[in-house]
Every structure is written in structure tokens, then in C-alpha cells.
Design a protein around this motif. Structure first.
Motif, PDB file in Angstrom:
ATOM      1  N   CYS A  92      31.145  40.771  64.753  1.00  0.00           N
ATOM      2  CA  CYS A  92      32.316  39.775  64.633  1.00  0.00           C
ATOM      3  C   CYS A  92      33.501  40.351  65.315  1.00  0.00           C
ATOM      4  CB  CYS A  92      32.620  39.885  63.036  1.00  0.00           C
ATOM      5  SG  CYS A  92      33.187  41.262  62.610  1.00  0.00           S
ATOM      6  N   ASP A  93      34.438  39.424  65.759  1.00  0.00           N
ATOM      7  CA  ASP A  93      35.461  39.560  66.351  1.00  0.00           C
ATOM      8  C   ASP A  93      36.650  39.932  65.639  1.00  0.00           C
ATOM      9  OD1 ASP A  93      34.367  38.734  68.861  1.00  0.00           O
ATOM     10  OD2 ASP A  93      34.719  36.593  68.269  1.00  0.00           O
ATOM     11  N   SER A  94      37.715  40.210  66.088  1.00  0.00           N
ATOM     12  CA  SER A  94      38.869  40.777  65.473  1.00  0.00           C
ATOM     13  C   SER A  94      39.518  39.389  64.671  1.00  0.00           C
ATOM     14  CB  SER A  94      40.101  41.099  66.511  1.00  0.00           C
ATOM     15  OG  SER A  94      39.644  42.608  66.875  1.00  0.00           O
ATOM     16  N   SER A  95      39.208  38.468  65.348  1.00  0.00           N
ATOM     17  CA  SER A  95      39.908  37.225  64.665  1.00  0.00           C
ATOM     18  C   SER A  95      39.073  36.553  63.426  1.00  0.00           C
ATOM     19  CB  SER A  95      39.777  36.003  65.478  1.00  0.00           C
ATOM     20  OG  SER A  95      38.565  35.736  65.954  1.00  0.00           O
ATOM     21  N   ASP A  96      37.732  37.258  63.296  1.00  0.00           N
ATOM     22  CA  ASP A  96      37.125  37.023  62.309  1.00  0.00           C
ATOM     23  C   ASP A  96      37.468  37.781  61.006  1.00  0.00           C
ATOM     24  OD1 ASP A  96      35.084  35.210  63.510  1.00  0.00           O
ATOM     25  OD2 ASP A  96      34.012  36.923  64.237  1.00  0.00           O
ATOM     26  N   ILE A  97      37.764  39.094  61.084  1.00  0.00           N
ATOM     27  CA  ILE A  97      38.348  40.000  59.970  1.00  0.00           C
ATOM     28  C   ILE A  97      39.825  40.174  59.881  1.00  0.00           C
ATOM     29  CG2 ILE A  97      35.962  41.053  60.289  1.00  0.00           C
ATOM     30  CD1 ILE A  97      37.680  43.544  61.406  1.00  0.00           C
ATOM     31  N   GLU A  98      40.435  39.720  60.592  1.00  0.00           N
ATOM     32  CA  GLU A  98      41.929  39.762  60.623  1.00  0.00           C
ATOM     33  C   GLU A  98      42.422  39.681  59.233  1.00  0.00           C
ATOM     34  OE1 GLU A  98      45.995  38.543  62.962  1.00  0.00           O
ATOM     35  OE2 GLU A  98      44.331  38.626  63.952  1.00  0.00           O
ATOM     36  N   LEU A  99      41.964  38.300  58.752  1.00  0.00           N
ATOM     37  CA  LEU A  99      42.792  37.775  57.532  1.00  0.00           C
ATOM     38  C   LEU A  99      42.063  38.796  56.262  1.00  0.00           C
ATOM     39  CD1 LEU A  99      44.309  35.664  55.904  1.00  0.00           C
ATOM     40  CD2 LEU A  99      42.421  33.924  56.157  1.00  0.00           C
ATOM     41  N   LEU A 100      40.903  38.827  56.646  1.00  0.00           N
ATOM     42  CA  LEU A 100      40.003  39.658  55.471  1.00  0.00           C
ATOM     43  C   LEU A 100      40.968  40.993  55.134  1.00  0.00           C
ATOM     44  CD1 LEU A 100      36.329  38.697  55.812  1.00  0.00           C
ATOM     45  CD2 LEU A 100      37.822  38.589  53.608  1.00  0.00           C
ATOM     46  N   ILE A 101      41.060  41.788  56.369  1.00  0.00           N
ATOM     47  CA  ILE A 101      42.012  42.926  56.309  1.00  0.00           C
ATOM     48  C   ILE A 101      43.207  42.862  55.637  1.00  0.00           C
ATOM     49  CG2 ILE A 101      42.723  44.982  57.659  1.00  0.00           C
ATOM     50  CD1 ILE A 101      39.759  44.879  57.698  1.00  0.00           C
ATOM     51  N   ASN A 102      43.979  41.745  55.885  1.00  0.00           N
ATOM     52  CA  ASN A 102      45.147  41.491  55.190  1.00  0.00           C
ATOM     53  C   ASN A 102      45.150  41.339  53.814  1.00  0.00           C
ATOM     54  OD1 ASN A 102      46.659  41.906  57.891  1.00  0.00           O
ATOM     55  ND2 ASN A 102      46.462  39.898  58.313  1.00  0.00           N
ATOM     56  N   GLU A 103      43.949  40.349  53.395  1.00  0.00           N
ATOM     57  CA  GLU A 103      43.824  40.134  51.926  1.00  0.00           C
ATOM     58  C   GLU A 103      43.293  41.468  51.158  1.00  0.00           C
ATOM     59  OE1 GLU A 103      41.029  37.017  51.915  1.00  0.00           O
ATOM     60  OE2 GLU A 103      42.525  35.432  52.420  1.00  0.00           O
ATOM     61  N   LEU A 104      42.772  42.295  51.879  1.00  0.00           N
ATOM     62  CA  LEU A 104      42.265  43.640  51.348  1.00  0.00           C
ATOM     63  C   LEU A 104      43.488  44.460  51.168  1.00  0.00           C
ATOM     64  CD1 LEU A 104      38.780  44.019  53.059  1.00  0.00           C
ATOM     65  CD2 LEU A 104      39.251  43.854  50.705  1.00  0.00           C
ATOM     66  N   GLU A 105      44.342  44.574  52.175  1.00  0.00           N
ATOM     67  CA  GLU A 105      45.696  45.329  52.043  1.00  0.00           C
ATOM     68  C   GLU A 105      46.339  44.837  50.689  1.00  0.00           C
ATOM     69  OE1 GLU A 105      47.082  45.261  56.015  1.00  0.00           O
ATOM     70  OE2 GLU A 105      45.735  46.715  56.497  1.00  0.00           O
ATOM     71  N   TYR A 106      46.533  43.546  50.592  1.00  0.00           N
ATOM     72  CA  TYR A 106      47.141  43.034  49.426  1.00  0.00           C
ATOM     73  C   TYR A 106      46.764  43.275  48.215  1.00  0.00           C
ATOM     74  CZ  TYR A 106      49.610  39.270  46.465  1.00  0.00           C
ATOM     75  OH  TYR A 106      50.176  38.898  45.528  1.00  0.00           O
ATOM     76  N   GLU A 107      45.238  43.259  48.198  1.00  0.00           N
ATOM     77  CA  GLU A 107      44.500  43.483  46.816  1.00  0.00           C
ATOM     78  C   GLU A 107      44.481  44.962  46.612  1.00  0.00           C
ATOM     79  OE1 GLU A 107      41.252  42.656  43.835  1.00  0.00           O
ATOM     80  OE2 GLU A 107      43.077  41.529  44.892  1.00  0.00           O
ATOM     81  N   ASN A 108      44.654  45.780  47.499  1.00  0.00           N
ATOM     82  CA  ASN A 108      45.023  47.132  47.218  1.00  0.00           C
ATOM     83  C   ASN A 108      46.107  47.457  46.743  1.00  0.00           C
ATOM     84  OD1 ASN A 108      43.990  49.867  47.360  1.00  0.00           O
ATOM     85  ND2 ASN A 108      45.250  50.261  48.988  1.00  0.00           N
ATOM     86  N   ARG A 109      47.147  46.672  47.076  1.00  0.00           N
ATOM     87  CA  ARG A 109      48.552  46.943  46.418  1.00  0.00           C
ATOM     88  C   ARG A 109      48.708  46.411  45.059  1.00  0.00           C
ATOM     89  NH1 ARG A 109      49.917  45.088  51.771  1.00  0.00           N
ATOM     90  NH2 ARG A 109      50.445  42.994  51.055  1.00  0.00           N
ATOM     91  N   MET A 110      47.812  45.229  44.914  1.00  0.00           N
ATOM     92  CA  MET A 110      47.837  44.873  43.417  1.00  0.00           C
ATOM     93  C   MET A 110      47.182  45.596  42.513  1.00  0.00           C
ATOM     94  SD  MET A 110      47.455  40.616  43.407  1.00  0.00           S
ATOM     95  CE  MET A 110      45.922  40.451  44.095  1.00  0.00           C
ATOM     96  N   ILE A 111      46.073  46.328  43.100  1.00  0.00           N
ATOM     97  CA  ILE A 111      45.535  47.236  42.224  1.00  0.00           C
ATOM     98  C   ILE A 111      46.199  48.565  41.926  1.00  0.00           C
ATOM     99  CG2 ILE A 111      43.481  48.912  42.384  1.00  0.00           C
ATOM    100  CD1 ILE A 111      41.747  46.956  43.946  1.00  0.00           C
ATOM    101  N   ILE A 112      46.911  49.146  42.849  1.00  0.00           N
ATOM    102  CA  ILE A 112      47.632  50.194  42.730  1.00  0.00           C
ATOM    103  C   ILE A 112      48.975  49.838  41.677  1.00  0.00           C
ATOM    104  CG2 ILE A 112      49.574  51.584  43.750  1.00  0.00           C
ATOM    105  CD1 ILE A 112      47.902  51.530  46.408  1.00  0.00           C
ATOM    106  N   THR A 113      49.648  48.653  41.645  1.00  0.00           N
ATOM    107  CA  THR A 113      50.578  48.222  40.918  1.00  0.00           C
ATOM    108  C   THR A 113      50.176  48.088  39.503  1.00  0.00           C
ATOM    109  OG1 THR A 113      51.701  46.988  42.747  1.00  0.00           O
ATOM    110  CG2 THR A 113      52.045  46.291  40.491  1.00  0.00           C
ATOM    111  N   LEU A 114      48.723  47.704  39.337  1.00  0.00           N
ATOM    112  CA  LEU A 114      48.368  47.425  37.967  1.00  0.00           C
ATOM    113  C   LEU A 114      47.882  48.812  37.304  1.00  0.00           C
ATOM    114  CD1 LEU A 114      47.476  45.578  35.494  1.00  0.00           C
ATOM    115  CD2 LEU A 114      45.201  45.199  36.794  1.00  0.00           C
ATOM    116  N   ILE A 115      47.318  49.773  38.118  1.00  0.00           N
ATOM    117  CA  ILE A 115      47.005  51.258  37.806  1.00  0.00           C
ATOM    118  C   ILE A 115      48.470  51.718  37.265  1.00  0.00           C
ATOM    119  CG2 ILE A 115      46.337  53.581  38.414  1.00  0.00           C
ATOM    120  CD1 ILE A 115      44.114  51.935  40.203  1.00  0.00           C
ATOM    121  N   LYS A 116      49.490  51.692  38.014  1.00  0.00           N
ATOM    122  CA  LYS A 116      50.809  52.088  37.705  1.00  0.00           C
ATOM    123  C   LYS A 116      51.148  51.613  36.463  1.00  0.00           C
ATOM    124  CE  LYS A 116      52.280  53.473  42.146  1.00  0.00           C
ATOM    125  NZ  LYS A 116      53.074  53.449  43.344  1.00  0.00           N
ATOM    126  N   LYS A 117      51.160  50.258  36.009  1.00  0.00           N
ATOM    127  CA  LYS A 117      51.601  49.615  34.913  1.00  0.00           C
ATOM    128  C   LYS A 117      50.758  50.081  33.655  1.00  0.00           C
ATOM    129  CE  LYS A 117      53.855  45.678  36.865  1.00  0.00           C
ATOM    130  NZ  LYS A 117      54.024  44.210  36.989  1.00  0.00           N
TER     131      LYS A 117
END
Length: 119
Positions: A92-117
Motif C-alpha cells: 500500500c501507499d503512504s496515502s492509504d495508511i496515513e489516516l489510519l495511523i492518525n486514528e490509531l494514535e488518537y485511539e492510543n491516547r484515548m486508551i491511555i486516558t481511560l486507563i489513568k481514569k
């Protein structure tokens, strides 16, 4: 804000489902000979994210919930790795995964926040 009565009400689970769906759509474009290789790895790790969030939500203790959230976080990292490798080997190309990588980084931040809470 809607009351949370079920794991399906969790934004973190909903985002995980969106990511998993996007991964299924992405891997439909991969060559047939990758069906039991990279396609399977990406789909498995992608579906593991919302599945572990849901399973943790249904557990009896906060400690168990945090443990399943940590597993989901591991799946986020695993999925990022598979996507980056798929790009590196030309599936695949960078353009194929760029949005997914950004969404995964956001999901990771949400998981970290929930674990802390929950700590």
C-alpha cells in the motif's frame, strides 16, 4: 451526553470499530497471495482493539478492565507495525495508511486516558 449502559456506547470502542472496518477495506486491495499473511495479521490486530475494549468493559473488576485495555493498546501498536510494514514492502501507499495511523494514535491516547481514569 448519553449515559453509558453498554460497551457499544463507549467512544473508544466505536473508534476501534471504525479502525477495524477501515483495515478490512484497505486489505481488500492487497494481493490474493497475502490473504493468509499480511491481510490476516492486519485484520486480526485491528479487530482485537474493540474486542478487548468490549471484553474488559464486561469484566467484574477495574483491574481486569485495565488489563484488557492494555491488551487493546498492544494491538494498536501491533497494527501500526503491520501497516508500516505493508507500506514498506509495497502493499500500500503512504496515502492509504496515513489516516489510519492518525486514528490509531488518537485511539492510543484515548486508551491511555481511560486507563489513568480507572487507576
Amino acid at each position: 451526553m448519553k449515559e453509558i449502559t453498554d460497551f457499544k456506547d463507549l467512544r473508544i470502542w466505536q473508534k476501534g470499530m471504525d479502525i477495524a472496518k477501515e483495515c478490512y477495506f484497505l486489505t481488500k486491495k492487497f494481493p490474493q497471495d497475502e490473504l493468509y499473511g499480511m491481510v490476516q495479521q492486519i485484520r486480526r490486530s485491528a479487530s482485537s482493539i474493540p474486542a478487548n475494549i468490549a471484553e474488559g468493559y464486561g469484566r467484574r473488576t477495574t483491574g481486569e478492565y485495565r488489563r484488557f485495555l492494555s491488551i487493546a493498546q498492544g494491538s494498536v501498536n501491533e497494527l501500526q507495525t503491520h501497516l508500516l510494514l505493508a507500506k514498506a514492502v509495497g502493499l500500500c501507499d503512504s496515502s492509504d495508511i496515513e489516516l489510519l495511523i492518525n486514528e490509531l494514535e488518537y485511539e492510543n491516547r484515548m486508551i491511555i486516558t481511560l486507563i489513568k481514569k480507572l487507576s
